[in-house]
Design a protein around this motif. Structure first.
Motif, PDB file in Angstrom:
ATOM      1  N   LYS A 342       3.634  -3.344 -14.580  1.00 30.63           N
ATOM      2  CA  LYS A 342       4.093  -2.879 -13.265  1.00 30.63           C
ATOM      3  C   LYS A 342       3.272  -1.681 -12.775  1.00 30.63           C
ATOM      4  CE  LYS A 342       8.875  -4.498 -13.690  1.00 30.63           C
ATOM      5  NZ  LYS A 342       8.630  -5.348 -14.866  1.00 30.63           N
ATOM      6  N   ARG A 344       0.924  -0.009 -10.178  1.00 27.75           N
ATOM      7  CA  ARG A 344       0.694  -0.157  -8.755  1.00 27.75           C
ATOM      8  C   ARG A 344      -0.517   0.658  -8.319  1.00 27.75           C
ATOM      9  NH1 ARG A 344       2.746  -4.014  -9.753  1.00 27.75           N
ATOM     10  NH2 ARG A 344       4.901  -4.652  -9.421  1.00 27.75           N
ATOM     11  N   SER A 346      -1.514   2.233  -5.573  1.00 26.34           N
ATOM     12  CA  SER A 346      -1.405   3.496  -4.838  1.00 26.34           C
ATOM     13  C   SER A 346      -1.079   4.678  -5.744  1.00 26.34           C
ATOM     14  CB  SER A 346      -0.346   3.366  -3.745  1.00 26.34           C
ATOM     15  OG  SER A 346       0.915   3.029  -4.300  1.00 26.34           O
ATOM     16  N   GLN A 347      -0.447   4.433  -6.895  1.00 24.98           N
ATOM     17  CA  GLN A 347      -0.058   5.539  -7.766  1.00 24.98           C
ATOM     18  C   GLN A 347      -1.252   6.185  -8.461  1.00 24.98           C
ATOM     19  OE1 GLN A 347       1.919   2.553 -10.662  1.00 24.98           O
ATOM     20  NE2 GLN A 347       1.687   4.379 -11.926  1.00 24.98           N
ATOM     21  N   ASP A 376      -2.415   2.372   1.112  1.00 24.82           N
ATOM     22  CA  ASP A 376      -1.368   1.561   1.737  1.00 24.82           C
ATOM     23  C   ASP A 376      -1.162   0.214   1.057  1.00 24.82           C
ATOM     24  OD1 ASP A 376      -3.753   0.467   2.414  1.00 24.82           O
ATOM     25  OD2 ASP A 376      -3.408   0.417   4.580  1.00 24.82           O
ATOM     26  N   SER A 377      -1.620   0.088  -0.210  1.00 21.86           N
ATOM     27  CA  SER A 377      -1.465  -1.192  -0.908  1.00 21.86           C
ATOM     28  C   SER A 377      -1.000  -0.965  -2.341  1.00 21.86           C
ATOM     29  CB  SER A 377      -2.803  -1.947  -0.911  1.00 21.86           C
ATOM     30  OG  SER A 377      -2.697  -3.133  -1.677  1.00 21.86           O
ATOM     31  N   GLU A 378      -0.127  -1.839  -2.794  1.00 22.36           N
ATOM     32  CA  GLU A 378       0.350  -1.765  -4.171  1.00 22.36           C
ATOM     33  C   GLU A 378      -0.470  -2.646  -5.103  1.00 22.36           C
ATOM     34  OE1 GLU A 378       2.967   0.337  -5.198  1.00 22.36           O
ATOM     35  OE2 GLU A 378       2.433   1.042  -3.200  1.00 22.36           O
ATOM     36  N   ARG A 379      -1.389  -3.407  -4.542  1.00 28.70           N
ATOM     37  CA  ARG A 379      -2.177  -4.347  -5.339  1.00 28.70           C
ATOM     38  C   ARG A 379      -3.619  -3.864  -5.487  1.00 28.70           C
ATOM     39  NH1 ARG A 379       0.118  -8.999  -6.514  1.00 28.70           N
ATOM     40  NH2 ARG A 379      -1.911  -9.951  -6.959  1.00 28.70           N
TER      41      ARG A 379
END
Length: 696
Positions: A342, A344, A346-347, A376-379
């Motif tokens: 999990k 992401r 952006s982190q 602006d993306s988690e992927r």
């Protein structure tokens, strides 16, 4: 690579004198990469065809090769053969290597034949250091070739086999002689390495700049290293015409490399065999806007002697050492593992930035594995980031044995990186693993652990009633769980590596992969710290380790170019390069050098005084209060005899302190300013110095 004469047939036995003679007869050149050496020890004598596979053709004749350490380590135990069991490596005694190889101006070598491309892969003939040296040699040769035409009106028309990279020079010489273009050079900034090789193909016209014209008649300046270093010359493809063989070979090479990169270690099928075709090390790590790092570009060392290169990262807490390990892990772990954990995108982006990336350059690959992430993306997205291309293990600063019975001990897997991102993620269950393997495998693994822990013949690991014990010569035994934290940490680490590697390699000594370890010194006694690198290198000789540490003792067993120091000033992270040679340095010298940056090995109080002292000395304009503070600090330091034992030493050290306060590394170089040298010599020499300096 050039064709060899029948030297090997003269050697029926290889004693010390025969080995020396064979190296000399080969002009101290590696038969495969054509690097030339001054030191006999930089070359090995090996069998082209393993003795166990040699046919009558190779018996006692034409099977010996002179090979450098880098080519030898890249080759390892590889001996590629076709489906018809025919040798796929070029045989320099039989084949005509120059008919297989073409070059471009970046130093890249490529081929339009299977044998040629298999040979390039097996020996990693496009490794970074080799590309750089071939490019430099080609540049100097082109200048020499042009100088000959300018000064004598005659062109160089032949290359001696003794010359370094003779095959490459002959290739370009032939092209230049047939080239109808105007052979001129342009001095400007240049790309390097594989990037240049892929982008220079359309750069075939050049002009002579004013700088070139001004110095062209000065032969000594034109050919001097100082000039070449000062002016980076872009030579494109040195006006090589784009002919059909060149285009065909470039396309064949790329097609071959692309095909060999089509595998995913998570999916075991026929393509998995592509993993074994070449040695895959990290050669370069480029990081942009990742966590606290604005930009870093780290070039990892190549092979040195018979040792797989390491990289040890030093730096204060918060400089980004652990972030570098996490960046490598993220890029190489594959899409499935990123989703499983999990993680992401952006982190991981640096605060205040919109996007960032990580690029990892693996040896012999045409393009880097590049991982991109945006605010602006988690992927994540990028190039070659879905598959797993290398065996990867990554460990955070907390490493504990597992009591849990989990599937990892019984199912196949490729990477172990959970512990890098979660300190509570335990390692593999060693008890379960040891209980599953055969007695032969257990004994071999136990011996490796004994060797790593430096326990000698007095101890051994035993299996009793599904439990694992460490037993001494007096039959006293201790369960794994009851061993010290240091023992447990090392056993957990080594066993985890063995568990992963044994799935792909029959012998751990031949296993290749990448291991990342945060805080290698964790829980280790000083005696272990001093030999941990040496021990890991011996037990896992072909695995690339990238580690961090806070302890100078863990630098033993490393070369200076295997150590990088990460520093942070005003929030910007950067590398400290050109570190002093660590060989022979004492621990307090390492601590006060750029490796750890302490002003002294005295107390924190004195280190604080030194820091303030240098800051004040370095100010170009000082107030009266600051001048008084310098005097006050000097008196405190001198009272404790930190700045010399007499006035002569105090003046000497005070002079040096003013120099060091400028924040330069010039004292580590040979070009120390003449005025400073004279000043120091005047102080040191009693016949020149003021006698009053010696009075108490």
């Amino acid at each position: 690579m050039i064709k060899l004469v029948n030297l090997a047939s003269n050697y029926n036995s290889l004693d010390k004198n025969a080995i020396k003679k064979f190296k000399i007869e080969n002009e101290l050149k590696c038969n495969y990469c054509e690097s030339k050496f001054l030191n006999l020890e930089a070359l090995n004598i090996d069998y082209l065809v393993p003795k166990t596979l040699a046919t009558k053709i190779f018996e006692n004749t034409n099977n010996l090769i002179c090979i450098c350490h880098s080519c030898n380590m890249n080759k390892g135990a590889r001996f590629p053969v076709s489906r018809d069991k025919e040798m796929l490596l070029l045989n320099p005694y039989i084949d005509e290597p120059e008919e297989h190889f073409l070059y471009d101006a970046s130093g890249m070598i490529f081929s339009n034949t299977e044998k040629g491309n298999v040979t390039i892969n097996t020996f990693n003939l496009n490794r970074n250091d080799l590309l750089r040296r071939r490019k430099d040699e080609l540049l100097k040769f082109h200048i020499k070739w042009k100088r000959a035409s300018i000064t004598t009106g005659k062109l160089i028309d032949s290359i001696d086999d003794k010359s370094q990279f003779a095959g490459m020079k002959r290739y370009f010489l032939k092209k230049w002689k047939n080239n109808k273009f105007n052979h001129t050079l342009e001095i400007k900034g240049a790309r390097t390495g594989r990037e240049s090789a892929l982008k220079n193909e359309s750069n075939y016209s050049f002009r002579r700049t004013r700088s070139t014209a001004n110095i062209k008649h000065n032969k000594s300046l034109w050919l001097s290293k100082k000039f070449l270093k000062k002016h980076i010359i872009t030579i494109g493809d040195l006006n090589t015409p784009i002919d059909r063989p060149y285009i065909d070979a470039k396309m064949a090479y790329r097609k071959f490399q692309t095909k060999n990169e089509q595998y995913d270690l998570q999916v075991k099928n026929e393509r998995t065999l592509n993993y074994y075709t070449k040695n895959r090390l990290i050669e370069r790590v480029e990081i942009s806007n990742f966590k606290g790092i604005k930009y870093l570009d780290i070039f990892l060392p190549g092979y040195q002697e018979e040792k797989t290169p390491w990289l040890m990262l030093l730096g204060e807490n918060g400089t980004g050492k652990s972030s570098i390990l996490k960046a490598i892990s993220l890029t190489l772990m594959g899409e499935d593992k990123r989703e499983e954990l999990k993680l992401r995108a952006s982190q991981f982006l640096k605060s205040g930035e919109e996007e960032g990336y990580i690029s990892l350059y693996l040896s012999g690959s045409l393009k880097p594995v590049t991982l991109h992430f945006k605010k602006d993306s988690e992927r994540f997205y990028g190039t070659d980031i879905k598959a797993v291309k290398v065996l990867l293990l990554a460990y955070g600063s907390t490493r504990i044995l597992s009591d849990e019975i989990n599937e990892d001990a019984t199912r196949g897997f490729t990477i172990k990186i959970e512990n890098m991102f979660n300190p509570y993620a335990s390692l593999n269950n060693i008890k379960a693993f040891f209980g599953k393997i055969t007695e032969k495998e257990f004994v071999k693994t136990a011996d490796l652990l004994i060797s790593l822990l430096s326990l000698g013949n007095e101890y051994k690991f035993v299996r009793e009633r599904e439990n694992i014990f460490l037993k001494d010569i007096n039959e006293n035994k201790v369960a794994l769980r009851d061993l010290s934290d240091g023992f447990q940490s090392m056993i957990a680490l080594a066993s985890d590596i063995i568990i992963v590697m044994r799935q792909y390699w029959d012998e751990i000594e031949k296993a290749e992969g990448i291991v990342l370890i945060d805080e290698l010194d964790l829980h280790l006694h000083p005696q272990w710290k001093m030999k941990i690198v040496t021990q890991l290198r011996r037990v896992f000789p072909r695995i690339q380790f990238i580690c961090t540490t806070h302890d100078p003792l863990c630098l033993r067993g490393l070369n200076s170019n295997e150590i990088n120091v990460i520093n942070k000033i005003d929030g910007e992270v950067y590398l400290i390069k050109n570190l002093p040679d660590i060989e022979g340095m004492q621990i307090d010298q390492i601590l006060t050098a750029d490796y750890f940056g302490l002003y002294s090995t005295y107390s924190t109080y004195f280190n604080g005084l030194f820091k303030k002292y240098y800051e004040l000395l370095n100010k170009p304009e000082k107030t009266q209060d600051e001048k008084k503070e310098i005097v006050d600090i000097s008196q405190v330091i001198n009272k404790s005899m930190v700045l010399g034992n007499n006035k002569r030493e105090q003046i000497l050290l005070s002079t040096i302190d003013n120099y060091v306060a400028e924040g330069t590394n010039r004292l580590m170089s040979s070009d120390l300013e003449t005025t400073l040298k004279d000043k120091l010599l005047n102080i040191l020499d009693p016949t020149k110095g003021d006698a009053s300096f010696d009075k108490d």
